[in-house]
Design an enzyme around this catalytic site. Structure first.
Site, short mmCIF file in Angstrom:
data_model
loop_
_atom_site.label_atom_id
_atom_site.label_comp_id
_atom_site.label_asym_id
_atom_site.label_seq_id
_atom_site.Cartn_x
_atom_site.Cartn_y
_atom_site.Cartn_z
N ASP A 183 0.87 -1.18 0.00
CA ASP A 183 0.00 0.00 0.00
C ASP A 183 0.90 1.22 0.00
O ASP A 183 1.89 1.27 0.74
CB ASP A 183 -0.94 0.03 1.20
CG ASP A 183 -2.12 0.96 0.92
OD1 ASP A 183 -2.90 0.67 -0.02
OD2 ASP A 183 -2.26 1.99 1.61
N GLY B 81 0.84 7.38 -11.54
CA GLY B 81 0.36 8.13 -10.39
C GLY B 81 0.76 9.60 -10.44
O GLY B 81 0.59 10.27 -11.47
N ASP C 36 3.79 10.76 -10.30
CA ASP C 36 5.20 10.87 -10.65
C ASP C 36 5.56 12.09 -11.49
O ASP C 36 6.62 12.70 -11.28
CB ASP C 36 5.66 9.61 -11.38
CG ASP C 36 5.81 8.41 -10.45
OD1 ASP C 36 5.62 8.58 -9.22
OD2 ASP C 36 6.12 7.30 -10.95
N LYS D 227 14.51 4.77 -11.00
CA LYS D 227 13.43 4.93 -10.03
C LYS D 227 13.50 3.87 -8.94
O LYS D 227 13.39 4.17 -7.75
CB LYS D 227 12.07 4.88 -10.73
CG LYS D 227 10.90 5.11 -9.78
CD LYS D 227 9.56 5.03 -10.49
CE LYS D 227 8.41 5.22 -9.50
NZ LYS D 227 7.08 5.03 -10.13
#
Length: 226
Positions: free
Chosen positions: A79, A178, A180, A205
């Site tokens: 999560d 998302g 990013d 990343k």
């Protein structure tokens, strides 16, 4: 080889996790839960990343056990989300649904930038959070080096990491997912900064992100156990 089942239904997260495990060369075969059958959808209605990761790990483990999966099979739940200082830590656990239950990345990013604009801001310190929850299908306790063992019960082993940066209204980069493209960071893994998470290669990343840090800690623990 021992099976490790990924509880995440996020295709982007699955790609990142599989790449890091493949590079580590551990004796595990990775499967997404949905590849093994009609995996249940786990309601993410709690108020913390830890609680959501725990729900997913336990829920998928229970489903697998009901299907006769071996007790030693591992379930890994993730999560994660972004926490923006100027928004009191939001979107936080609601990062995937910040603009609504059916929102996509574009809508969530638009909602985030609008929330900053409402406060007269174009940037704010922020950080990504990743919580990994690891569980045996049979719920037997595990002790893995570097983990936050049994923080939410003897059946779960947790790994947590953060990635600090800044949310800006300026977009850059075409990779990642998302938030990013709006998450700005200093130099990272050889990439000159400041830049965004979306401007990094997958390897860059994974070398410095919240998920990359948490997974490396997990892999180090599994390497000793394997």
């Amino acid at each position: 080889m021992r099976r490790l089942v990924l509880a995440s239904g996020n295709a982007h997260k699955l790609v990142e996790l599989r790449a890091m495990f493949a590079a580590a060369g551990l004796p595990f075969t990775l499967h997404a839960a949905r590849e093994l059958g009609p995996a249940p959808t786990i309601a993410e209605d709690q108020d913390s990343f830890v609680a959501h990761a725990a729900l997913k790990a336990r829920g998928i483990a229970a489903w697998l056990r009901g299907r006769g999966e071996a007790g030693e099979t591992l379930v890994l739940a993730d999560d994660s989300g972004v926490c923006v200082d100027a928004l009191g830590g939001a979107p936080g656990v609601d990062s995937a649904v910040f603009a609504g239950p059916q929102a996509d990345d574009a809508a969530n990013n638009a909602a985030l930038l609008a929330a900053l604009a409402e406060r007269g801001l174009t940037r704010s310190p922020a950080h990504y959070v990743c919580v990994l929850a690891l569980r045996r299908v049979d719920g037997e306790p595990m002790q893995l080096h570097g983990s936050d063992a049994h923080a939410v019960g003897p059946d779960l082993t947790l790994f947590t990491a953060r990635w600090h940066g800044e949310i800006r209204c300026e977009r850059a980069g075409a990779a990642g997912f998302g938030y990013d493209p709006y998450f700005w960071i200093p130099a990272c893994a050889g990439a000159q900064g400041p830049t965004t998470a979306a401007a990094l290669t997958p390897a860059e990343k994974n070398a410095c992100s919240h998920r990359g840090l948490a997974v490396r800690a997990l892999i180090a623990g599994l390497a000793v156990m394997a």
